[in-house]
Design a protein around this motif. Structure first.
Motif, PDB file in Angstrom:
ATOM      1  N   ALA A  70       0.827  -1.209   0.000  1.00  0.00           N
ATOM      2  CA  ALA A  70       0.000   0.000   0.000  1.00  0.00           C
ATOM      3  C   ALA A  70       0.861   1.259   0.000  1.00  0.00           C
ATOM      4  CB  ALA A  70      -0.928  -0.010   1.214  1.00  0.00           C
ATOM      5  N   VAL A  71       1.916   1.270   0.812  1.00  0.00           N
ATOM      6  CA  VAL A  71       2.789   2.440   0.873  1.00  0.00           C
ATOM      7  C   VAL A  71       3.573   2.600  -0.417  1.00  0.00           C
ATOM      8  CG1 VAL A  71       4.738   3.474   2.091  1.00  0.00           C
ATOM      9  CG2 VAL A  71       2.942   2.345   3.379  1.00  0.00           C
ATOM     10  N   ALA A  72       3.997   1.474  -1.006  1.00  0.00           N
ATOM     11  CA  ALA A  72       4.691   1.553  -2.293  1.00  0.00           C
ATOM     12  C   ALA A  72       3.785   2.156  -3.362  1.00  0.00           C
ATOM     13  CB  ALA A  72       5.160   0.162  -2.714  1.00  0.00           C
ATOM     14  N   LYS A  73       2.499   1.771  -3.353  1.00  0.00           N
ATOM     15  CA  LYS A  73       1.546   2.358  -4.299  1.00  0.00           C
ATOM     16  C   LYS A  73       1.340   3.846  -4.018  1.00  0.00           C
ATOM     17  CE  LYS A  73      -1.110  -1.837  -5.331  1.00  0.00           C
ATOM     18  NZ  LYS A  73      -2.441  -2.490  -5.224  1.00  0.00           N
ATOM     19  N   PHE A  74       1.335   4.204  -2.731  1.00  0.00           N
ATOM     20  CA  PHE A  74       1.193   5.619  -2.377  1.00  0.00           C
ATOM     21  C   PHE A  74       2.352   6.430  -2.938  1.00  0.00           C
ATOM     22  CE2 PHE A  74       2.045   9.230   0.384  1.00  0.00           C
ATOM     23  CZ  PHE A  74       0.791   9.827   0.468  1.00  0.00           C
ATOM     24  N   ARG A  75       3.568   5.936  -2.764  1.00  0.00           N
ATOM     25  CA  ARG A  75       4.742   6.631  -3.283  1.00  0.00           C
ATOM     26  C   ARG A  75       4.667   6.744  -4.807  1.00  0.00           C
ATOM     27  NH1 ARG A  75       9.998   7.259  -1.410  1.00  0.00           N
ATOM     28  NH2 ARG A  75       9.557   5.928   0.395  1.00  0.00           N
ATOM     29  N   GLU A  76       4.305   5.628  -5.469  1.00  0.00           N
ATOM     30  CA  GLU A  76       4.216   5.626  -6.926  1.00  0.00           C
ATOM     31  C   GLU A  76       3.113   6.567  -7.406  1.00  0.00           C
ATOM     32  OE1 GLU A  76       3.640   2.396 -10.590  1.00  0.00           O
ATOM     33  OE2 GLU A  76       3.435   1.772  -8.493  1.00  0.00           O
ATOM     34  N   GLY A  77       1.997   6.599  -6.665  1.00  0.00           N
ATOM     35  CA  GLY A  77       0.898   7.476  -7.039  1.00  0.00           C
ATOM     36  C   GLY A  77       1.283   8.941  -6.987  1.00  0.00           C
ATOM     37  N   VAL A  78       2.055   9.329  -5.965  1.00  0.00           N
ATOM     38  CA  VAL A  78       2.502  10.723  -5.869  1.00  0.00           C
ATOM     39  C   VAL A  78       3.423  11.070  -7.029  1.00  0.00           C
ATOM     40  CG1 VAL A  78       3.857  12.347  -4.498  1.00  0.00           C
ATOM     41  CG2 VAL A  78       2.234  10.831  -3.369  1.00  0.00           C
ATOM     42  N   LEU A  79       4.365  10.184  -7.347  1.00  0.00           N
ATOM     43  CA  LEU A  79       5.328  10.472  -8.402  1.00  0.00           C
ATOM     44  C   LEU A  79       4.691  10.470  -9.786  1.00  0.00           C
ATOM     45  CD1 LEU A  79       8.396   8.413  -7.117  1.00  0.00           C
ATOM     46  CD2 LEU A  79       7.997  10.865  -6.918  1.00  0.00           C
ATOM     47  N   LYS A  80       3.607   9.697  -9.954  1.00  0.00           N
ATOM     48  CA  LYS A  80       2.927   9.649 -11.251  1.00  0.00           C
ATOM     49  C   LYS A  80       1.750  10.612 -11.336  1.00  0.00           C
ATOM     50  CE  LYS A  80       4.146   4.932 -12.637  1.00  0.00           C
ATOM     51  NZ  LYS A  80       3.610   3.617 -13.048  1.00  0.00           N
ATOM     52  N   GLY A  81       1.379  11.229 -10.230  1.00  0.00           N
ATOM     53  CA  GLY A  81       0.271  12.172 -10.249  1.00  0.00           C
ATOM     54  C   GLY A  81      -1.091  11.519 -10.272  1.00  0.00           C
ATOM     55  N   ASP A  82      -1.189  10.283  -9.769  1.00  0.00           N
ATOM     56  CA  ASP A  82      -2.485   9.594  -9.683  1.00  0.00           C
ATOM     57  C   ASP A  82      -3.127   9.979  -8.351  1.00  0.00           C
ATOM     58  OD1 ASP A  82      -4.652   7.940  -9.741  1.00  0.00           O
ATOM     59  OD2 ASP A  82      -3.547   6.131 -10.284  1.00  0.00           O
ATOM     60  N   TRP A  83      -3.786  11.127  -8.322  1.00  0.00           N
ATOM     61  CA  TRP A  83      -4.236  11.693  -7.059  1.00  0.00           C
ATOM     62  C   TRP A  83      -5.431  10.942  -6.474  1.00  0.00           C
ATOM     63  CZ3 TRP A  83      -0.170  13.899  -5.891  1.00  0.00           C
ATOM     64  CH2 TRP A  83       0.573  14.642  -6.805  1.00  0.00           C
ATOM     65  N   ASP A  84      -6.246  10.308  -7.317  1.00  0.00           N
ATOM     66  CA  ASP A  84      -7.341   9.490  -6.784  1.00  0.00           C
ATOM     67  C   ASP A  84      -6.786   8.293  -6.007  1.00  0.00           C
ATOM     68  OD1 ASP A  84      -9.211  11.176  -7.872  1.00  0.00           O
ATOM     69  OD2 ASP A  84      -9.402  10.034  -9.743  1.00  0.00           O
ATOM     70  N   LEU A  85      -5.745   7.669  -6.553  1.00  0.00           N
ATOM     71  CA  LEU A  85      -5.100   6.550  -5.850  1.00  0.00           C
ATOM     72  C   LEU A  85      -4.463   7.029  -4.557  1.00  0.00           C
ATOM     73  CD1 LEU A  85      -4.065   3.616  -5.756  1.00  0.00           C
ATOM     74  CD2 LEU A  85      -2.070   4.384  -7.071  1.00  0.00           C
TER      75      LEU A  85
END
Length: 745
Positions: A304-319
């Motif tokens: 979950a935290v890895a996805k959070f980090r990836e979401g911030v770097l990719k700009g997936d703000w809904d995720l």
């Protein structure tokens, strides 16, 4: 910001209603103040720039074509007027159309807000209806609840209310604890929000992280066991949200307690593994990192935290928003700050892509409800007015989605997220750099570009200037002795052959050789020029505590805790042996005829080196750790000043602290008029030799000051060494300060 505010902003920004104002009226309204800040009027700056540029070019072209200055000037002025007015009209036309579109958007947003408020009112009505039904249902269980023992019901209430600890929802008790509380005291758990940990939605329940101890109700006998989330030394109960147990729950104490030492060791091991995994990934060793994660069972981050980090770097703000409950924040306010930072980045990126409607929705429905930093919110709302991305980046001091803004956002978010959940970037490298910096700052002579090893510390036990005053030698706990240059402030040689701590050293009279001794029971003779070991002497059976040269430079004496004191030649042969005392320190007079030694029993022994016999023994009612002789060889100093000819104490110096460690003192200054000593309280004490008055207390060290030594050729300089891994050089004040105080350079 409400809808009325937005409408006002749109109306006040409309400068182009020409129906009600004639040209003459506009001219009459003009004043000098209108031209002071003309660059702030919309479209003015760009219009003037276009007019000036175009007029200049056309004027030059006309001049080159006709060669008439007056004609070229007229053409330039006319072009300037026409281009400025044309650009102005076109810019105003674009702004008018944009504001008209914004009015439509604001109107639609108002309609959406009204619909949302109506929908929320309907949901609240349904909830109130459901709550009424629940109350009526609870009253039907009064008979069953009253069968419980009053003391048990009171106990459950006290645990929940006074400690703010609630029972988990999966308690196996037949009656929920919150219902017991509501019947016994009128208190209901649902009436008060639990601020001790985050409550995510049911869909995210598997991601919930308890942050405080919980009371779990037993399913067998009604007793309570404490369920404790493992958190020692800043490490949470899980590795970034992953519990070490199979079911994700905290470990339950079997006998009411978990071994604190075991927990600390496990947490330290987990920290080290995760730091090594991160460092391996940073260096590109991804397979080794994956293998270490698999073998240890400690992942660097939860999925979950890895996805959070990836979401911030990719700009997936809904995720990112959906994974927000996985973050372990220390305070409720931190949650608001983190949400504001995330949504601010989302808002700016929407503006950069010119998605004005979505940006306005984010501003009104996501940022404004947080009620955080109103001034910043107003500034963000003003960014809507900029017509291109470059102006937005300039005013917002933001480099865009394709720049470093997302990386900076992630670093900013990590300030509020527990490090046990998301390990900061390059953490092991940062720790190593901090350790290196600490050693560099702590050691006076390590302010060079030489590599500083992290394998050992330099805890200095002894320092001594060379007889010519050009070098300083230090003995250290890290099994080395170092020769430093006073002029260049760099190490000349590092003497490394000892197998244990080096506690003492002595320069030869001509400064060509140096003796070192220490805890490995050995004495080593070194060449100062080459830094090589010339001789190793291993006769002593216990640590060698001291050594001293005779004035001829051809022989020396060593003392040890094995009750043996040896007189050596340079070839390693023993000339004479004294025994019977555990020697702590010794000193030899300048003509080589007498030796004064102190022993573990608190006595001073005076030996005649010509006859090799002991002449006198003096009792001292204090712990003796060092001895040195005055230049005239009439006095011996061991914090008390002895007249060795009259065999009596002539001065006592008070103030310094000494009890556990070897603390050394010495003579110093012009005509040796001062006494200086280290101390266990991290200070250096300076006394007037004749008056025994303390004249200075010097601070700077952060540990016990073990040794001091005065430069034999410079009466204004001495050195100190301490347990804080530093050597400090002390000297006279600057020319502007003549108060007589000593200070670090």
């Amino acid at each position: 910001m409400d809808s009325e505010d937005n409408v006002d902003i749109v109306d006040s920004a409309k400068p182009f209603d020409n129906k009600e104002n004639s040209f003459l009226k506009i001219i009459k309204k003009l004043s000098f103040d209108d031209f002071k800040n003309i660059q702030e009027i919309p479209c003015t700056r760009q219009s003037f720039l276009n007019g000036i540029g175009g007029g200049t070019i056309i004027g030059f072209l006309r001049f080159f074509h006709k060669g008439n200055v007056l004609s070229a000037t007229n053409w330039a002025i006319g072009s300037f007027c026409l281009l400025s007015i044309g650009t102005w009209e076109y810019c105003c036309f674009k702004r008018f159309n944009k504001h008209e579109k914004m009015k439509v958007v604001v109107q639609k947003m108002n309609e959406m807000s009204i619909k949302k408020a109506q929908k929320k009112a309907e949901e609240n009505a349904r909830k109130n209806k459901s709550a009424s039904a629940a109350v009526s249902q609870t009253s039907s269980h009064t008979t069953l609840i009253s069968s419980f023992d009053d003391e048990q019901a009171s106990l459950s209430y006290n645990f929940a209310s006074s400690s703010h600890i609630s029972s988990p929802s999966n308690s196996s008790s037949s009656i929920p604890t919150d219902e017991l509380q509501s019947q016994s005291s009128g208190y209901h758990a649902r009436d008060e929000p639990d601020n001790d940990y985050s409550r995510p939605s049911d869909s995210d329940s598997e991601l919930r992280l308890a942050k405080r101890p919980r009371i779990a109700e037993s399913s067998t006998n009604g007793e309570f066991n404490m369920r404790i989330s493992k958190k020692e030394n800043g490490v949470g109960s899980s590795a970034n949200g992953v519990s070490p147990t199979s079911n994700g729950d905290s470990q339950i104490a079997t006998n009411g307690q978990i071994s604190k030492l075991t927990v600390m060791k496990n947490n330290r091991r987990q920290e080290l593994v995760r730091l090594m995994v991160q460092a391996m990934q940073d260096m590109g060793y991804h397979k080794s990192a994956a293998l270490l994660e698999s073998e240890s069972g400690y992942p660097l981050e939860s999925p979950a935290v890895a996805k959070f980090r990836e979401g911030v770097l990719k700009g997936d703000w809904d995720l990112v928003e959906s994974l927000f409950p996985t973050l372990e924040l220390d305070q409720s306010q931190d949650s608001v700050v983190v949400q504001f930072l995330i949504r601010q980045q989302k808002y700016l990126e929407l503006l950069e892509r010119r998605e004005i409607k979505l940006a306005l929705y984010t501003l009104r429905s996501e940022l404004a409800p947080l009620a955080f930093d109103t001034e910043r919110l107003h500034l963000l709302s003003s960014f809507i007015m900029y017509s291109n991305a470059e102006d937005l980046k300039l005013k917002a001091e933001w480099d865009g989605a394709n720049g470093t803004s997302r990386q900076k956002l992630l670093l900013e978010l990590q300030k509020y997220i527990s490090p046990s959940i998301m390990v900061p970037e390059h953490r092991l490298e940062t720790l190593l750099e901090q350790a290196t910096t600490l050693q560099r700052i702590s050691c006076l002579y390590h302010n060079t570009d030489e590599y500083i090893s992290l394998y050992s510390d330099h805890e200095f036990w002894y320092v001594a200037f060379s007889n010519n005053g050009k070098f300083l030698a230090s003995a250290s706990r890290d099994k080395t002795a170092i020769i430093w240059s006073i002029e260049t402030k760099k190490s000349v040689h590092i003497l490394k052959d000892h197998s244990d701590c080096v506690s003492f050293l002595s320069w030869s009279p001509d400064d060509t050789k140096i003796l070192t001794c220490g805890q490995d029971n050995e004495i080593r003779l070194w060449s100062v020029e080459s830094g090589k070991c010339l001789t190793t002497l291993s006769k002593h059976g216990d640590p060698v505590t001291t050594c001293a040269w005779l004035p001829d430079g051809k022989s020396f004496i060593s003392g040890s805790q094995d009750k043996n004191t040896y007189l050596w030649n340079l070839d390693g042969t023993i000339v004479h042996k004294w025994n019977g005392a555990r020697i702590m320190d010794l000193a030899i007079n300048k003509d080589g005829t007498k030796m004064v030694a102190i022993c573990h029993d608190g006595r001073l022994h005076i030996y005649n080196l010509e006859t090799k016999k002991e002449e006198a023994t003096l009792d001292e009612n204090a712990k003796l750790t060092s001895i040195c002789l005055s230049n005239d060889c009439k006095y011996a100093l061991e914090i008390h000043l002895w007249d060795i000819e009259k065999m009596r104490i002539v001065r006592k110096y008070y103030g310094q602290k000494q009890g556990k460690f070897v603390i050394r003192s010495c003579f110093g200054g012009i005509d040796q008029g001062f006494i200086v000593s280290g101390s266990e309280d991290s200070k250096i004490y300076v006394w007037h030799r004749e008056h025994a008055a303390m004249i200075e207390t010097l601070s700077g060290h952060k540990g016990a000051v073990n040794s001091v030594n005065w430069n034999p050729t410079n009466p204004y300089m001495f050195a100190s060494a301490g347990d804080d891994h530093t050597i400090r050089i002390w000297g006279t004040p600057s020319a502007a300060d003549h108060k007589g105080k000593m200070k670090t350079p």
